[in-house]
Structure formats: C-alpha cells, structure tokens
Motif scaffolding. Structure first.
Motif, PDB file in Angstrom:
ATOM      1  N   ASN A   1       3.897   8.151   2.916  1.00 41.28           N
ATOM      2  CA  ASN A   1       5.212   8.775   2.857  1.00 41.28           C
ATOM      3  C   ASN A   1       6.044   8.177   1.725  1.00 41.28           C
ATOM      4  N   SER A   2       7.085   8.874   1.361  1.00 42.92           N
ATOM      5  CA  SER A   2       8.006   8.400   0.313  1.00 42.92           C
ATOM      6  C   SER A   2       7.240   7.932  -0.918  1.00 42.92           C
ATOM      7  N   LEU A   3       6.330   8.759  -1.354  1.00 44.53           N
ATOM      8  CA  LEU A   3       5.445   8.377  -2.452  1.00 44.53           C
ATOM      9  C   LEU A   3       6.212   8.198  -3.758  1.00 44.53           C
ATOM     10  N   LYS A   4       5.742   7.232  -4.542  1.00 39.14           N
ATOM     11  CA  LYS A   4       6.346   6.889  -5.822  1.00 39.14           C
ATOM     12  C   LYS A   4       5.320   7.086  -6.933  1.00 39.14           C
ATOM     13  N   PRO A   5       5.770   7.277  -8.161  1.00 39.84           N
ATOM     14  CA  PRO A   5       4.807   7.407  -9.267  1.00 39.84           C
ATOM     15  C   PRO A   5       3.845   6.219  -9.357  1.00 39.84           C
ATOM     16  N   GLU A   6       4.313   5.032  -9.004  1.00 43.81           N
ATOM     17  CA  GLU A   6       3.442   3.855  -9.069  1.00 43.81           C
ATOM     18  C   GLU A   6       2.374   3.832  -7.982  1.00 43.81           C
ATOM     19  N   ASP A   7       2.412   4.784  -7.069  1.00 42.45           N
ATOM     20  CA  ASP A   7       1.335   4.924  -6.078  1.00 42.45           C
ATOM     21  C   ASP A   7       0.156   5.719  -6.646  1.00 42.45           C
ATOM     22  N   THR A   8       0.309   6.252  -7.830  1.00 40.75           N
ATOM     23  CA  THR A   8      -0.773   7.001  -8.464  1.00 40.75           C
ATOM     24  C   THR A   8      -1.988   6.109  -8.688  1.00 40.75           C
ATOM     25  N   ALA A   9      -3.134   6.542  -8.168  1.00 36.47           N
ATOM     26  CA  ALA A   9      -4.361   5.742  -8.243  1.00 36.47           C
ATOM     27  C   ALA A   9      -5.498   6.512  -7.600  1.00 36.47           C
ATOM     28  N   VAL A  10      -6.694   5.994  -7.763  1.00 39.39           N
ATOM     29  CA  VAL A  10      -7.825   6.447  -6.966  1.00 39.39           C
ATOM     30  C   VAL A  10      -7.853   5.592  -5.706  1.00 39.39           C
ATOM     31  N   TYR A  11      -7.874   6.244  -4.566  1.00 34.98           N
ATOM     32  CA  TYR A  11      -7.858   5.557  -3.283  1.00 34.98           C
ATOM     33  C   TYR A  11      -9.264   5.541  -2.683  1.00 34.98           C
ATOM     34  N   TYR A  12      -9.663   4.366  -2.204  1.00 35.38           N
ATOM     35  CA  TYR A  12     -10.995   4.163  -1.662  1.00 35.38           C
ATOM     36  C   TYR A  12     -10.934   3.694  -0.210  1.00 35.38           C
ATOM     37  N   CYS A  13     -11.810   4.241   0.575  1.00 33.30           N
ATOM     38  CA  CYS A  13     -12.019   3.778   1.944  1.00 33.30           C
ATOM     39  C   CYS A  13     -13.123   2.714   1.903  1.00 33.30           C
ATOM     40  N   SER A  14     -13.011   1.704   2.756  1.00 30.98           N
ATOM     41  CA  SER A  14     -13.988   0.617   2.720  1.00 30.98           C
ATOM     42  C   SER A  14     -14.082  -0.087   4.064  1.00 30.98           C
ATOM     43  N   THR A  15     -15.202  -0.755   4.234  1.00 31.16           N
ATOM     44  CA  THR A  15     -15.370  -1.659   5.381  1.00 31.16           C
ATOM     45  C   THR A  15     -15.048  -3.064   4.896  1.00 31.16           C
ATOM     46  N   LEU A  16     -13.778  -3.227   4.517  1.00 33.86           N
ATOM     47  CA  LEU A  16     -13.276  -4.506   4.008  1.00 33.86           C
ATOM     48  C   LEU A  16     -14.117  -5.035   2.851  1.00 33.86           C
ATOM     49  N   GLY A  17     -14.524  -4.121   1.960  1.00 32.05           N
ATOM     50  CA  GLY A  17     -15.182  -4.528   0.733  1.00 32.05           C
ATOM     51  C   GLY A  17     -16.689  -4.534   0.761  1.00 32.05           C
ATOM     52  N   ASN A  18     -17.290  -4.250   1.919  1.00 37.23           N
ATOM     53  CA  ASN A  18     -18.750  -4.268   1.972  1.00 37.23           C
ATOM     54  C   ASN A  18     -19.375  -2.914   1.656  1.00 37.23           C
ATOM     55  N   ASN A  19     -18.735  -1.854   2.067  1.00 36.02           N
ATOM     56  CA  ASN A  19     -19.179  -0.490   1.775  1.00 36.02           C
ATOM     57  C   ASN A  19     -17.989   0.286   1.233  1.00 36.02           C
ATOM     58  N   TRP A  20     -18.262   1.224   0.316  1.00 37.68           N
ATOM     59  CA  TRP A  20     -17.194   1.959  -0.345  1.00 37.68           C
ATOM     60  C   TRP A  20     -17.466   3.450  -0.350  1.00 37.68           C
ATOM     61  N   GLY A  21     -16.385   4.219  -0.245  1.00 33.39           N
ATOM     62  CA  GLY A  21     -16.491   5.641  -0.479  1.00 33.39           C
ATOM     63  C   GLY A  21     -16.419   5.929  -1.967  1.00 33.39           C
ATOM     64  N   GLN A  22     -16.452   7.221  -2.314  1.00 31.09           N
ATOM     65  CA  GLN A  22     -16.457   7.612  -3.721  1.00 31.09           C
ATOM     66  C   GLN A  22     -15.057   7.654  -4.307  1.00 31.09           C
ATOM     67  N   GLY A  23     -14.050   7.623  -3.464  1.00 27.70           N
ATOM     68  CA  GLY A  23     -12.672   7.615  -3.920  1.00 27.70           C
ATOM     69  C   GLY A  23     -12.066   9.004  -3.986  1.00 27.70           C
ATOM     70  N   THR A  24     -10.754   9.062  -3.838  1.00 26.98           N
ATOM     71  CA  THR A  24     -10.024  10.315  -3.960  1.00 26.98           C
ATOM     72  C   THR A  24      -8.760  10.064  -4.783  1.00 26.98           C
ATOM     73  N   GLN A  25      -8.475  10.962  -5.712  1.00 30.52           N
ATOM     74  CA  GLN A  25      -7.366  10.773  -6.634  1.00 30.52           C
ATOM     75  C   GLN A  25      -6.048  11.175  -5.982  1.00 30.52           C
ATOM     76  N   VAL A  26      -5.068  10.307  -6.115  1.00 28.00           N
ATOM     77  CA  VAL A  26      -3.699  10.612  -5.693  1.00 28.00           C
ATOM     78  C   VAL A  26      -2.803  10.496  -6.921  1.00 28.00           C
ATOM     79  N   THR A  27      -2.104  11.570  -7.236  1.00 26.02           N
ATOM     80  CA  THR A  27      -1.199  11.570  -8.377  1.00 26.02           C
ATOM     81  C   THR A  27       0.201  11.929  -7.904  1.00 26.02           C
ATOM     82  N   VAL A  28       1.152  11.059  -8.197  1.00 29.00           N
ATOM     83  CA  VAL A  28       2.546  11.279  -7.812  1.00 29.00           C
ATOM     84  C   VAL A  28       3.344  11.525  -9.088  1.00 29.00           C
ATOM     85  N   SER A  29       3.761  12.754  -9.264  1.00 27.80           N
ATOM     86  CA  SER A  29       4.432  13.117 -10.507  1.00 27.80           C
ATOM     87  C   SER A  29       5.271  14.369 -10.290  1.00 27.80           C
ATOM     88  N   SER A  30       6.366  14.452 -11.029  1.00 25.48           N
ATOM     89  CA  SER A  30       7.190  15.655 -10.974  1.00 25.48           C
ATOM     90  C   SER A  30       6.799  16.619 -12.090  1.00 25.48           C
TER      91      SER A  30
END
Length: 113
Positions: A84-113
C-alpha cells in the motif's frame, strides 16, 4: 527442492496498491519460513518482509513498515505481499524465497505516474 512462482506485479501510480502472490510447490510448505525480497536496478537484493512457518511472526524492512503486509495460507501453499501507499522507490523486481535458499523468477513492480 521448492519451486516458487510469483504473480501480481505491474505498473501502479504513486500512492496506489498492489498485491503480490507466491505459489509454492512443497509438501513441507507449512514448516518453511518465507520471505519477499526486491532488487532495484543497480542495487543489491534486499529483504522486504519475512513470515514464520505458522504465520504469526512477521518482520519488515524499515522502508516498508506500516505500508506492506506479508501473509500466508498454509492450506493453499501461498504467501502474499500486500503493498500500500506505494512510492517510486519501491520500483524493483520482487522475489519470493524460502529465506534465501530457494527463489522464484521474480515479478516486476513499477511505481510511476
């Protein structure tokens, strides 16, 4: 080996909301601590939020406290990140993980007007 698949990323305006979801293929999902991380261009990957196996223990990076909520459903083998209340600095590729042992492929989040 745990397979993780993220979904829910996209483009959103500043102040908006997005919900990310991660589906895990693991019989032992209910015993795993889970986490969301992000990596912005030119920056190192950072931990955004984590949640304990039972779902009652959560931790957040200072930069997202009060804005993001991590949750999980051990029946459906999913872990979500409500942003919520997303900011431009939240723009990144977001990854799900088991605390660093396994990783997903990532999903892009872009916060921009």
């Amino acid at each position: 080996q745990v397979q993780l698949v993220e979904s829910g990323g996209g483009l959103v305006q500043p102040g908006g909301s997005l919900r990310l979801s991660c589906a895990a293929s693991a019989f032992s999902f209910s015993t795993l601590d889970m986490s969301w991380h992000r990596q912005a261009p030119g920056k190192e990957r950072e931990l955004v939020a984590s949640i304990g196996a039972g779902g009652s223990s959560t931790n957040y990076a200072d930069s997202v406290k009060g804005r993001f909520i991590i949750s999980r459903n051990n029946w459906r083998n999913t872990v979500d990140l409500q942003m919520n209340s997303l900011k431009p600095e939240d723009t990144a590729v977001y990854y799900c993980s088991t605390l660093g042992n396994n990783w997903g492929q990532g999903t892009q989040v872009t916060v921009s007007s």
